[in-house]
Every structure is written in C-alpha cells, then in structure tokens.
Write an enzyme that holds these catalytic residues in place. Sequence first.
Site, short mmCIF file in Angstrom:
data_model
loop_
_atom_site.label_atom_id
_atom_site.label_comp_id
_atom_site.label_asym_id
_atom_site.label_seq_id
_atom_site.Cartn_x
_atom_site.Cartn_y
_atom_site.Cartn_z
N HIS A 128 0.83 -1.22 0.00
CA HIS A 128 0.00 0.00 0.00
C HIS A 128 0.86 1.27 0.00
O HIS A 128 0.50 2.28 0.62
CB HIS A 128 -0.96 0.03 1.20
CG HIS A 128 -1.96 -1.08 1.21
ND1 HIS A 128 -3.22 -0.95 0.69
CD2 HIS A 128 -1.89 -2.36 1.66
CE1 HIS A 128 -3.89 -2.09 0.84
NE2 HIS A 128 -3.10 -2.95 1.41
N ASN A 201 -10.29 -2.95 2.65
CA ASN A 201 -10.01 -2.92 1.22
C ASN A 201 -11.31 -2.68 0.46
O ASN A 201 -12.39 -2.67 1.05
CB ASN A 201 -9.43 -4.27 0.77
CG ASN A 201 -7.95 -4.41 1.08
OD1 ASN A 201 -7.24 -3.42 1.25
ND2 ASN A 201 -7.48 -5.64 1.14
N TYR A 415 0.91 -4.19 12.04
CA TYR A 415 0.82 -2.76 11.72
C TYR A 415 1.60 -1.89 12.70
O TYR A 415 2.22 -0.90 12.33
CB TYR A 415 -0.64 -2.33 11.63
CG TYR A 415 -1.33 -2.91 10.43
CD1 TYR A 415 -1.64 -4.26 10.37
CD2 TYR A 415 -1.63 -2.13 9.32
CE1 TYR A 415 -2.25 -4.82 9.26
CE2 TYR A 415 -2.25 -2.68 8.21
CZ TYR A 415 -2.56 -4.02 8.18
OH TYR A 415 -3.14 -4.56 7.08
FE1 HDD Z 1 -2.47 -4.87 5.41
C1 HDD Z 1 -1.00 -1.83 5.07
C2 HDD Z 1 -5.44 -3.58 4.29
C3 HDD Z 1 -3.82 -8.05 5.36
C4 HDD Z 1 0.26 -6.06 6.93
N1 HDD Z 1 -3.10 -3.06 4.79
C5 HDD Z 1 -2.34 -1.91 4.73
C6 HDD Z 1 -3.14 -0.83 4.27
C7 HDD Z 1 -4.39 -1.33 4.04
C8 HDD Z 1 -4.36 -2.73 4.37
C9 HDD Z 1 -5.60 -0.55 3.54
C10 HDD Z 1 -2.65 0.59 4.04
C11 HDD Z 1 -2.94 1.48 5.22
C12 HDD Z 1 -2.50 2.88 4.89
O1 HDD Z 1 -3.15 3.51 4.03
O2 HDD Z 1 -1.52 3.34 5.48
N2 HDD Z 1 -4.24 -5.66 4.84
C13 HDD Z 1 -5.37 -4.95 4.52
C14 HDD Z 1 -6.51 -5.84 4.46
C15 HDD Z 1 -6.03 -7.10 4.74
C16 HDD Z 1 -4.62 -6.98 5.00
C17 HDD Z 1 -7.92 -5.41 4.15
C18 HDD Z 1 -6.79 -8.39 4.82
C19 HDD Z 1 -8.02 -8.50 5.14
N3 HDD Z 1 -1.87 -6.72 5.99
C20 HDD Z 1 -2.59 -7.89 5.94
C21 HDD Z 1 -1.87 -8.93 6.62
C22 HDD Z 1 -0.71 -8.37 7.10
C23 HDD Z 1 -0.73 -6.98 6.67
C24 HDD Z 1 -2.36 -10.37 6.79
C25 HDD Z 1 0.42 -8.97 7.87
C26 HDD Z 1 0.34 -10.02 8.64
N4 HDD Z 1 -0.65 -4.11 5.81
C27 HDD Z 1 0.31 -4.75 6.51
C28 HDD Z 1 1.50 -3.89 6.85
C29 HDD Z 1 1.09 -2.51 6.25
C30 HDD Z 1 -0.27 -2.82 5.64
C31 HDD Z 1 2.81 -4.44 6.45
C32 HDD Z 1 2.06 -1.83 5.31
C33 HDD Z 1 2.14 -0.39 5.73
C34 HDD Z 1 1.39 -0.34 6.96
O3 HDD Z 1 0.90 -1.57 7.28
O4 HDD Z 1 1.21 0.65 7.66
O5 HDD Z 1 1.68 -3.82 8.22
#
Ligand code: HDD
Length: 752
Positions: A128, A201, A415
């Site tokens: 993202h 999402n 997160y």
């Molecule tokens: Fe995630 C970012 C949505 C599964 C780990 N995720 C991130 C963002 C969104 C989502 C909208 C961007 C937030 C922003 O605008 O800063 N992610 C989802 C949805 C998931 C999902 C709807 C499943 C239902 N994500 C998911 C899993 C993991 C992560 C299973 C890890 C175990 N996601 C992350 C992250 C991020 C992230 C690595 C990257 C940047 C951040 O968090 O701040 O932690």
Amino acid sequence: GQATAAGMPQNPTKGGEYGEPARTPQPGATVEPPSPLVGASTTSENIASAKVGKGVAPVAASPVADPLDRVRSDATGQTLTTNQGVQIADNQHSLKVGLRGPTALEDFILREKITHFDHERIPERVVHARGSAAHGYFEAYQDLSKVTRAAPFAAAGKQTPVFVRFSTVAGERGSTDTARDVRGFAVKFYTDEGNWDLVGNNIPVFFIQDAMKFPDLVHAVKPEPNNGIPQAASAHDTFWDFASLSPESVHMMLWTMSDRAIPRSYRMMQGFGVHSYRMVNAEGESVFVKFHWTPVAGTHSLVWDEAVKISGADPDFHRRDLWESIEAGAFPEWELALQIFTEEQAAGFGFDILDSTKLIPEELVPLTPVGKMVLNRNPDNFFAETEQVAFCVAHVVPGIDFSNDPLLQGRIHSYLDTQITRLGGVNFHEIPINSPVAPVYNNQRDGHHRQAIHRGRVAYEPNSLAGGSPAQAGYRRGFTTFPEHIVEDKVRGKAELFADHYSQARLFWQSQTTPEKQHIVKAFRFELSRVQTLAVRERVVSLLMNVADELAQGVAGGLGMPLPEAAPVLALQPLPSYEPSPALSLMNFPGDGSIKTRRVAILVANGVESEAIRGLYTKLLTEGAVPRLVGPLLGQVTPVDGDPLNVEVSVEAMPAVLYDAVIVSSGDAAVSTWMNDPDVMDFLRDQYRHGKPMLMLGGSSALLKQAGIPSALPDGSVDDALLMADSAGADAAFASFKTALAGFRQAKRDAN
Ligand code: HDD
C-alpha cells in the site's frame, strides 16, 4: 521579474542579490480565470477555477484538522531561517575561500540544508505504498448503544472526525494509480474515546486465510527480486505461481480479475472491513459484525484498455480525481452499513466466519445502515499527513473487539511493528496526524523523537507519590476484551470449513452480469498471457475448472491451451449452496443518478458553431459536471458565430481516456479538419470503445463513419449512449446525454 517600488527587478528567490525588497513576497494573487467561453485565453488544466478549486483546501471545522493549525507552517511574508531560527542572508551561494576557491567546512548553513535533504525520504510502506488521503467526518444515523458502546455510534447525528487513505497494494510509492490491483480503504476515526482504525479494502475477501502466509503473498506479487520487474502488476510468473499453489486464493482471484480492481475513482468504490469483528455493548454483550462502505456516487470502473492508456496519460488519475473533487466542493460520501450476526447464527452459515476468503451474502445477513462518511478537506501537506499517517488494526476503542480470524490476529501485530521502522521509532503516535483527540496519559517514556515533556518524577503505576495518577479506568470505562470462553488444544492448523475454496467463488461468478463475466475472462487471459511458465497457466485454469466451465473454457481458449484436469477438491459435506447475490455485481450500485464530477470533453476547432456548445457547457456546469473545451492546441479558436472560444486543454495533453464523455461540435470547417486529424480520430474511437456517452452535433456525425464507429450496437439495437442532434435539437439531446452519462457507460457496445 516584477518591478519593485524602487523600480528594481525583483526575484523573490534571490534575497542576497537584491536585498530587502526581495524578502517581501508578492501578495498571493487570487486567480479567477475568465470563462473559457468569453474573453482572453488564460486557462489550463492547472489553473485554479470553479471546476478544480483554488488550490487552498476549504476549511471545515474539525477537531482533528483545526488543532493541526498548531503545527501548520505558513511562510507567507516570513524570512528564510535555519532550523535554529537564524536568518539566512544568502540562500544561493555556499561559503567559499575566494570566489573560485573551495567550500569551507564551516558553512553550517550549507551543511544543515544538504544534511536535511539527504534524509528527506523515509521507507515507503511495504504494501500500500501508493496512496491518497483526505480529512472528513463520520456521522451516525442512530444511537447504536444496544449493539456497541463504541463512541462514534453513541447518538444519532454524532460526528466523529476521520482521515481516510486509499491505496493500491503492489506498486511502489510513485507507481500508477490505475494498475489492476486491490484498493486499500483505511479509515482513522478520531473518536472521543481514542483512535479507531478500520483498515479495509475495496474487496470483501482476501487471498489467504492465515497471516503466516502474508509475506509469501506479498513477495510473490511484488516486482521479482532479481530484476525488479514488473511494477504495480500481478501479471507475472511469481504471483500466479503462488496463487495457483494456494487454492484458497481462488475466490479473491475472481474479485481481482473483475472490474473492482480498476475503479474509475476512489470515490466510486465500496469498502469492506473484510474480517468479522465483534461489537460489545455497555452490558458486555457481544455480536459479530462485518463493515461495508457504499459510495453515494455509485460503483463505477474503468475498462482495461482505458486503464492502461490512463497509466500513460495521467498516472495520478485517482489522486487527482480525489483532490479535485474535494477542492471543487463535490465531497465524496459513503454510507456505512453493518452485517450484524450472532455466534449461533454463524454456526449455521455453512462457512466459517473466521475465514477471510469468505463473505457473508446479504441474503443471509442484510445490511443495517448506521451512518455516513463525508470527505471534505484535502491535506495541506502530502508527506506530513498522507505519508506519515499510521493505520493499525490494533487501534480499537471500547465497544469494538477482534474475532479469532487468523489473518486478523496476525495483522494486530504487523501494523504496529511496521510503523516502528517506517516512521523511525515508537513515538509515531505523537506525529500530529496520528495523535488522538482523546487525551493520552501513561507511563511510557523516551524513545526517538519524543515530543511530550512529561512532568514529575513518577513514571510507574501503581504509585503513591503522584497520588496514584494516571489511574486505571476500570471495566466500565476502559477497554475490556470480550471474555470469550475457549478450551482448546494449542495447534497449528485450520478449521475444517476453511478447506472449501470454491463454493463462494462460484457464488461470485454466478452473481456477475454478462459483461462483467467477459471482463473477468479477459483479465485472466491478459494476466496469464504474461506468465511465461506453462505449468503455472495450467494450474490456474485447473483451479478455475472447479468454479465454472464457461470461465475455465473462456480462459483456456484465450490462451490457446487445452483444458487441463480440474484441481483436486477435498470432499467436504455438506457445503452451502447459494443463489446468485445481486449485491456482488458492480452494476447493483448505479449511484444517485447525478452527473456530478463527470468529465465531459467538448471538441472545438476553428469554424465550429458555438451557440449550442455554449448552452451545453453552461448546462453541464449547472449539473456539477466538469466540461472542458478541448482543442487542437492551446489558445483560441474562432467559431462561425460569436466570440472566440478559449481552448482549455489540448487533445494531446488530455486524450480521450481522461473524460467520461464527449460532445463534438458542429461546423463544416471544423469537421473537415477533424476528418484528417489522427488525434481526433483516436479520441473518438477510444470514447466509443470504452463505452462512453457521445453527443455528435450537426454534421459532426460524419466523423463516426470516418472513425469506423458503428451507429448501432453489436446486437443491432439502438445505442442510447451514441447521440446525434442538429444544433437546434442540442437542448433536447442534453436530457438523453445526461441519462447516458448518469448511467456511466454503454456496457453493450463492449469491444473490450
Ligand atoms: Fe495490510 C497496510 C489492508 C492483510 C500487513 N493493509 C495496509 C493498508 C491497508 C491494508 C488498507 C494501508 C494502510 C494505509 O493507508 O496506510 N491488509 C489490509 C486488508 C487485509 C490486509 C484489508 C486483509 C483483510 N496486511 C494484511 C496482513 C498483514 C498486513 C495479513 C500482515 C500479517 N498491511 C500490513 C503492513 C502494512 C499494511 C505491512 C504496510 C504499511 C502499513 O501496514 O502501515 O503492516
């Protein structure tokens, strides 16, 4: 250069050269461009106008946005200083030992400036990375305290400020907006009981069921590690290799190959919390919920050919769209609805509500609308707000609680952890955009970039030396985890119904309209055509065979390969069987019937008849649409009647894909120029091909033949989005044009 009072040329960036007058910037000139229909030619896409705003965010009263004034910095009328507040005499030259000599190490002004610059970039989000955000508010429709004690739902009409960030998933920070991808839909509620982040999402299901697999999924979809190719695309071997070996991803695959993955606008897509969450009321009673955001503007998507061309013409397409509509006062709006259900109900669903690859059909649990969200203010600074905002699934408030969904459970960790690297330490909650409006008191101390100056000698609890403060809130006020009763073995594994990967993929497929199904087949064909490894293509199709024959056949046929054997399916009994669910089709949410913010190109050239288009232009503005006079070059064109027209944008700068519809002016001379203009021919062909409404005035309909555009639909019926009118009938034609534009796209034309 402008003339100063002393008559000296003035360059505000060269204070050292021109002295004191240069340190007094020009008063900010308000740009009020004249109507393009009269007067001198000045307009361009970037000049502020009634259509795109004035470049200054409208200021809405907000308990989040307003206190940010404390840190907003406005240099208007100020003198340049170092970070220590020392006024800088000369910002053009480093300190040299002789005008042609080496630079002195002593030049602290140069070193501070360059050092700061060297560290301007922070790590981008691991997923993202590319996103756009806005401020706004959530307003509850009703008191929901029977269901939850969560602050935003405490009373009808209660407003809670929000900051919302939309994103793509796979691409890097500078990648194109219109990639085929899931879109993030992350909402930070600054509630009066602390921050609540609903990190969702635009698709209600996910690729995988367990957080354990998330790094693999992301490594597979990101650019391949040896050569960094491809950017912002899943159309490559590693992604489909992983997906084809993970049958649990089939349901989500269908969603991402559907038009959901290429939205027309962030303003025109749904949002979903994905997981089952808990809501808990003041009595400690709990129900499960799923969160749904539905856009008032309806759900609308691009077609693939259009998305590809937009990537070149305007990679910031979605970012610009969100920005401009808020600047213009057309505030995007969503309704929040809940699917509320109990544990007992869930036991009878036939699928597991802890499995993020499953949704809950609305036929099973209908939506309860609970409020609306309005985005009414753009950020002042992209980095400070949009880039530094930190969403975290673990940010919940009293009344909201987690379910045991193993994907959600892993996210609760991820997160918080990622922000520590991305934002440089544990105090990221003190970055203004992340600070709650609720007060913060605890005994956490120190760490990088600490802002708070904690007073007193007590930083522990329990204490007597500070009179016991800050004290625990207790169960009534403080966050209390729902005391779910669990007696289980500690195991690695998954629950039985997690093994059903196909029932809901079939439900989704069956719920699509014919054009949507065709687009899904074409998307699979495109993606798998780019996959080089034959076995991977075969494996994907073998999964699709368990979804629908027509799907598998369509994809295999498009790839020139025979049908492989279907992938093995675990025999699970009894599986749920579903009736098609209309809510799963994008066509189910046409919007409010208005044409607000729709972009309409009006083709003009020398020799047009201007009377009709002046009328249409004004009508479009009145309806809140965004008309543009599109000409061969910037400057003016001379019509056969009336004043010269100011071209707002050239065909070259903004090709057809950047508009939702076109009106082609009448006028013999203009039409005969266009006949031989390849840019205009491409413009018309793309508008037609992408299903967009077209209004051909007078003799301009002759251009259709020249462009090879048929006057009827492929099935022989009338194309009600391809309109012709003589200039006298332009007014009447506007009504039909408006209907076609409100309907967005002529799906039956479909050459896509
Ligand atoms: Fe995630 C970012 C949505 C599964 C780990 N995720 C991130 C963002 C969104 C989502 C909208 C961007 C937030 C922003 O605008 O800063 N992610 C989802 C949805 C998931 C999902 C709807 C499943 C239902 N994500 C998911 C899993 C993991 C992560 C299973 C890890 C175990 N996601 C992350 C992250 C991020 C992230 C690595 C990257 C940047 C951040 O968090 O701040 O932690």
